[in-house]
Scaffold this motif. Sequence first.
Motif, PDB file in Angstrom:
ATOM      1  N   TYR A  94      -2.357 -39.186  17.554  1.00 21.78           N
ATOM      2  CA  TYR A  94      -2.847 -38.457  18.725  1.00 21.78           C
ATOM      3  C   TYR A  94      -2.044 -37.207  19.067  1.00 21.78           C
ATOM      4  CZ  TYR A  94      -5.721 -42.634  19.581  1.00 21.78           C
ATOM      5  OH  TYR A  94      -6.611 -43.663  19.475  1.00 21.78           O
ATOM      6  N   PRO A  95      -0.741 -37.298  19.334  1.00 23.61           N
ATOM      7  CA  PRO A  95      -0.010 -36.079  19.718  1.00 23.61           C
ATOM      8  C   PRO A  95       0.033 -35.030  18.606  1.00 23.61           C
ATOM      9  CG  PRO A  95       1.234 -38.065  20.296  1.00 23.61           C
ATOM     10  CD  PRO A  95       0.127 -38.487  19.395  1.00 23.61           C
ATOM     11  N   ALA A 121      -0.489 -36.518  23.972  1.00 29.73           N
ATOM     12  CA  ALA A 121      -1.497 -35.635  23.385  1.00 29.73           C
ATOM     13  C   ALA A 121      -2.207 -34.832  24.473  1.00 29.73           C
ATOM     14  CB  ALA A 121      -2.503 -36.458  22.588  1.00 29.73           C
TER      15      ALA A 121
END
Length: 320
Positions: A98-99, A153
Motif C-alpha cells: 500500500y504505501p 498510504a
Amino acid sequence: MVSDEEITDRMTGARVLVVGAGWLGRPLGEALASHGARVWTLQRSATAALPSGIIAITGDIRDGANGPWMTELPAQLDHVIVCVAPGRSVGDGYAETYPVAARGAVAIARALGARTMVYTSSTGVYGRTDGGISRETDPIVPRDPRQQALFDAEQHVLTDGATDGATDGATDGATALPRLMRIVLRVAGLYGPGRDPAPRYRAAATTDPAGAEATWTNLAWRDDVISAITHVITYPFAPGSAHCFNCADGTPMDMAAIARALGATVEAAPSARSHAGRSNQRIVVDALRATGWSPSQPTVLHGLAALGHTIDWPQGEATP
C-alpha cells in the motif's frame, strides 16, 4: 449525479492510467473507455486480452517514475487511478504494497503531469470493532500492520502528494502543468458479479437474536465504486486540492439481519456473538453523497437480489 452524456463529454480523449487490472480495475478501465477515454492499465503480471481502446502494460507501480515500462505510457496523463491489493507471495504484504504503491503512483502522476489521482483505500483504516459511526473526519490511530499501511498510504497521497512540483504557471520557460488534485476513496467490502458474500453471511448466522448487540457490516457494490471513481474524476474540485471520501452503500446492516433475509436460521450462540476483533462499524457516506453521487444498490439486500438470491425482505424495507 452527473449524467452519462456529461461524463462522456468530460472523458472523451482523456488519458487515464488504471493501476491494477483485477476484479475492480479491469471493469473500471472498460467503463472509462466506453465514455471515450484512452485507457492504459498497469499490472505486475500479464493480463487477459482487454477490449479495444485499452492498452495493458506489465510492470510494478512500486518502481514509480523509474519503471522501464514508463516508455509505454503517453508523455502526459490526465488521471491516475490506483486499485491495488497485496499479492500472495511470501513477504509481499501490506507494508510492502500500500504505501509503496501510493508513493509510486504519486511519482508517476507528477512526472506525467496528471490533473487527478484517485487512490482506493479501505474503510478498514478506521479499525473500529465497537459498532460506532465512522466518518472521514475521525482521528485514526493505527493498531495493527494493515491499518498502519492503509493509513500511511493515504497520508502520502493526501499530504506528501501535495508537493508535486507542478505550478499554476510556467517557470523557467517550461510548459505549465496542472496541479495534482488528490482523492482517497475509503471503500467498504466489495461485492458484485463474481464475488458473492451470501455464503459468508449464512455461515455467520450464530448471533443471539434476542439481546446480542448488532455486528454491523458495510458493503459496496462494485459498479457503484466504479461510478464513484468516474464521478470524482469529473467533479470540479479545485486543482491541487485533496479530498477523502467513504464509499459504501450508506446502509450498514447487522450481519444477523442479512442472514435472516437470506433464509438462514439465526441461532443463539453467546460465545460467538461478540465477533471479537472483527470490523464492526457504521460507515457514513454523506460527504460523497453531497457531491451528487448515489449508489445504485441502496442496501446489501438489493445487491444480493441482483445476484439472484431470494430475499425475505424485512418489514418496511423497500424492495427492487
